[in-house]
Design a protein around this motif. Structure first.
Motif, PDB file in Angstrom:
ATOM      1  N   THR A   1      -8.509   4.275   4.319  1.00 48.36           N
ATOM      2  CA  THR A   1      -8.896   3.353   5.394  1.00 48.36           C
ATOM      3  C   THR A   1      -9.846   3.982   6.400  1.00 48.36           C
ATOM      4  O   THR A   1     -10.474   3.257   7.178  1.00 48.36           O
ATOM      5  CB  THR A   1      -7.653   2.843   6.144  1.00 48.36           C
ATOM      6  OG1 THR A   1      -7.017   3.934   6.826  1.00 48.36           O
ATOM      7  CG2 THR A   1      -6.666   2.216   5.165  1.00 48.36           C
TER       8      THR A   1
ATOM      9  N   MET B   1       0.845  -1.192   0.000  1.00 49.14           N
ATOM     10  CA  MET B   1       0.000   0.000   0.000  1.00 49.14           C
ATOM     11  C   MET B   1       0.884   1.247   0.000  1.00 49.14           C
ATOM     12  O   MET B   1       1.929   1.279   0.622  1.00 49.14           O
ATOM     13  CB  MET B   1      -0.914   0.005   1.220  1.00 49.14           C
ATOM     14  CG  MET B   1      -1.859   1.187   1.284  1.00 49.14           C
ATOM     15  SD  MET B   1      -2.960   1.137   2.730  1.00 49.14           S
ATOM     16  CE  MET B   1      -4.049  -0.195   2.221  1.00 49.14           C
TER      17      MET B   1
ATOM     18  N   SER C   1       4.442   4.680  17.498  1.00 50.38           N
ATOM     19  CA  SER C   1       3.356   4.186  16.657  1.00 50.38           C
ATOM     20  C   SER C   1       2.042   4.792  17.137  1.00 50.38           C
ATOM     21  O   SER C   1       1.930   5.286  18.266  1.00 50.38           O
ATOM     22  CB  SER C   1       3.286   2.670  16.696  1.00 50.38           C
ATOM     23  OG  SER C   1       3.044   2.218  18.019  1.00 50.38           O
TER      24      SER C   1
ATOM     25  N   PHE D   1       1.825   3.151   6.526  1.00 51.07           N
ATOM     26  CA  PHE D   1       2.113   2.163   5.483  1.00 51.07           C
ATOM     27  C   PHE D   1       1.367   0.890   5.856  1.00 51.07           C
ATOM     28  O   PHE D   1       1.462   0.423   7.001  1.00 51.07           O
ATOM     29  CB  PHE D   1       3.598   1.847   5.398  1.00 51.07           C
ATOM     30  CG  PHE D   1       4.458   2.958   4.884  1.00 51.07           C
ATOM     31  CD1 PHE D   1       4.626   3.150   3.526  1.00 51.07           C
ATOM     32  CD2 PHE D   1       5.109   3.809   5.761  1.00 51.07           C
ATOM     33  CE1 PHE D   1       5.444   4.161   3.044  1.00 51.07           C
ATOM     34  CE2 PHE D   1       5.928   4.820   5.294  1.00 51.07           C
ATOM     35  CZ  PHE D   1       6.096   5.001   3.930  1.00 51.07           C
ATOM     36  N   ASP D   2       0.634   0.319   4.906  1.00 49.57           N
ATOM     37  CA  ASP D   2      -0.096  -0.924   5.169  1.00 49.57           C
ATOM     38  C   ASP D   2      -0.891  -0.788   6.476  1.00 49.57           C
ATOM     39  O   ASP D   2      -1.673   0.130   6.633  1.00 49.57           O
ATOM     40  CB  ASP D   2       0.865  -2.115   5.206  1.00 49.57           C
ATOM     41  CG  ASP D   2       1.576  -2.319   3.878  1.00 49.57           C
ATOM     42  OD1 ASP D   2       0.925  -2.108   2.842  1.00 49.57           O
ATOM     43  OD2 ASP D   2       2.756  -2.675   3.888  1.00 49.57           O
ATOM     44  N   GLY D   3      -0.667  -1.661   7.439  1.00 49.17           N
ATOM     45  CA  GLY D   3      -1.444  -1.621   8.668  1.00 49.17           C
ATOM     46  C   GLY D   3      -0.776  -0.889   9.806  1.00 49.17           C
ATOM     47  O   GLY D   3      -1.275  -0.902  10.939  1.00 49.17           O
ATOM     48  N   SER D   4       0.353  -0.236   9.564  1.00 52.10           N
ATOM     49  CA  SER D   4       1.076   0.439  10.645  1.00 52.10           C
ATOM     50  C   SER D   4       1.114   1.933  10.406  1.00 52.10           C
ATOM     51  O   SER D   4       1.058   2.413   9.274  1.00 52.10           O
ATOM     52  CB  SER D   4       2.500  -0.109  10.751  1.00 52.10           C
ATOM     53  OG  SER D   4       3.224   0.193   9.568  1.00 52.10           O
TER      54      SER D   4
ATOM     55  N   PRO E   1      -8.836   3.208  -1.764  1.00 50.42           N
ATOM     56  CA  PRO E   1      -7.857   2.660  -0.829  1.00 50.42           C
ATOM     57  C   PRO E   1      -7.705   3.445   0.482  1.00 50.42           C
ATOM     58  O   PRO E   1      -6.752   3.208   1.226  1.00 50.42           O
ATOM     59  CB  PRO E   1      -6.570   2.734  -1.645  1.00 50.42           C
ATOM     60  CG  PRO E   1      -6.746   3.972  -2.469  1.00 50.42           C
ATOM     61  CD  PRO E   1      -8.201   4.011  -2.822  1.00 50.42           C
TER      62      PRO E   1
ATOM     63  N   ARG F   1       0.452   6.909   3.195  1.00 47.83           N
ATOM     64  CA  ARG F   1      -0.631   7.843   3.519  1.00 47.83           C
ATOM     65  C   ARG F   1      -0.130   8.781   4.608  1.00 47.83           C
ATOM     66  O   ARG F   1       0.505   8.338   5.566  1.00 47.83           O
ATOM     67  CB  ARG F   1      -1.874   7.082   3.991  1.00 47.83           C
ATOM     68  CG  ARG F   1      -2.571   6.299   2.873  1.00 47.83           C
ATOM     69  CD  ARG F   1      -3.618   5.340   3.414  1.00 47.83           C
ATOM     70  NE  ARG F   1      -2.995   4.202   4.090  1.00 47.83           N
ATOM     71  CZ  ARG F   1      -3.257   3.830   5.334  1.00 47.83           C
ATOM     72  NH1 ARG F   1      -4.115   4.510   6.079  1.00 47.83           N
ATOM     73  NH2 ARG F   1      -2.641   2.787   5.865  1.00 47.83           N
TER      74      ARG F   1
ATOM     75  N   GLU G   1      -6.877  11.185   5.319  1.00 44.20           N
ATOM     76  CA  GLU G   1      -5.629  10.675   4.752  1.00 44.20           C
ATOM     77  C   GLU G   1      -5.290  11.314   3.411  1.00 44.20           C
ATOM     78  O   GLU G   1      -6.160  11.450   2.541  1.00 44.20           O
ATOM     79  CB  GLU G   1      -5.743   9.171   4.539  1.00 44.20           C
ATOM     80  CG  GLU G   1      -6.059   8.388   5.790  1.00 44.20           C
ATOM     81  CD  GLU G   1      -6.713   7.056   5.484  1.00 44.20           C
ATOM     82  OE1 GLU G   1      -6.047   6.040   5.660  1.00 44.20           O
ATOM     83  OE2 GLU G   1      -7.894   7.047   5.060  1.00 44.20           O
TER      84      GLU G   1
END
Length: 330
Positions: A310, A1, A60, A21-24, A308, A4, A220
């Motif tokens: 989220t 991905m 995070s 990035f992706d799920g993090s 895309p 964002r 985002e």
């Protein structure tokens, strides 16, 4: 991905940038705005991904938690709102002429082809030129400056004199003008290009009035290549009831104009290539609740979501108090 970018403001008012990035997702070190990060990338001759890597990331973060807490603000802004320009193009999507043509035909009771339909068909014929060629000029409108930009989750306020406050679910391109006048596209956002469709329907020449309204951006900013196909849902919630819901399509495969053509016809004006300025450009939509006979009410909640991205874009509808204007002679 793709990367964002989000902008965060905590309860103390301190600002930060989040890279996802992706799920993090994590806070980016040393920058407090996406504009600052983008300026660093331009100065270094790199891209946003490389700029994030150069800064490094820290703690995070859970995006959904911070969003629900009201800590996510609009993904782009400017220290001086006068240097952020909101503008857009209409009749850019396949199928977008139907609702507009219906509005304007009903207003004029004309049997001839409306200007909206003519403009749409011209876009279908010439809105995606070959590389190096000049394509058909689109419909264009001005919405305001950075003072009209509303954060995700904040209310969208229609003026006291407005006839309507209606949603327009679409994509918005985000641009920063470099030191030499080059427009740099930072990415795209989910957007609600909020408009007054009753005013527009009365007379097409009032389109300019109907567009001078606030607008909201989703949380985002999606960087990288522009998507060819975006499929989402737009809905209106009234209390515990969903009074209207409909899918919408965007992305170049679903458009009568290419992104490049829309960008070319906006940035061809020297006025829009002033170094340091931010531009938020709304690319248009084919899906409106107004075209389905829905009349919005104060307290309604607009909700727009699409991959895309989220996180959804949610804004409630409110009406501003009347603000009498007195012009004084000097």
């Amino acid at each position: 991905m793709a990367l964002r970018l989000l902008q965060h403001r905590d309860t103390s008012g301190a600002r930060a940038v989040i890279a996802a990035f992706d799920g993090s997702a994590a806070f980016v070190n040393g920058v407090s705005s996406v504009r600052e990060l983008a300026m660093r990338a331009i100065e270094a001759g790199t891209d946003l991904v490389t700029a994030v890597a150069a800064c490094g990331t820290g703690d995070s973060v859970l995006l959904a938690t911070e969003y629900e807490a009201g800590h996510i603000i609009a993904p782009i802004d400017h220290d001086d709102p006068a240097h952020l320009i909101l503008a857009g193009t209409g009749l850019t999507h396949l199928g977008s002429a139907e609702g507009r043509d219906k509005m304007h035909r009903a207003a004029t009771e004309a049997t001839a082809q409306t200007d909206s339909m003519r403009m749409f068909l011209e876009g279908v014929a010439g809105g995606k030129p070959a590389e190096g060629e000049t394509g058909q000029q689109p419909e264009w409108f001005y919405k305001g400056d950075g003072s009209a930009l509303v954060a995700p989750g904040a209310p969208l306020a229609m003026p006291s004199f407005a006839e309507d406050g209606g949603e327009e679910p679409e994509l918005a391109g985000i641009y920063l003008i470099g030191p030499d006048g080059t427009p740099f596209r930072l990415g795209i956002c989910l957007a609600n290009e909020f408009s007054d469709h009753v005013t527009e329907r009365h007379n097409y020449l009032w389109l300019a009035h109907s567009k001078l309204r606030q607008a909201a951006l989703g949380p985002e900013l999606l960087t990288g290549a522009l998507p060819d196909h975006v499929e989402g849902v737009s809905r209106i919630r009234r209390g515990n009831e969903t009074v209207w819901e409909k899918p919408f399509l965007s992305g170049e495969a679903n458009m009568s104009h290419s992104f490049a053509n829309l960008e070319q016809h906006h940035f061809k004006y020297d006025l829009f290539r002033r170094p340091g300025d931010i531009h938020v450009h709304f690319f248009g939509t084919a899906t409106l609740s107004f075209a389905d006979g829905i009349r919005t009410q104060e307290g309604d909640v607009f909700e727009i979501e699409a991959a895309p991205f989220t996180l959804p874009l949610r804004n409630s509808l409110v009406r501003d108090v009347a603000k009498p204007v007195i012009v004084k002679a000097l």
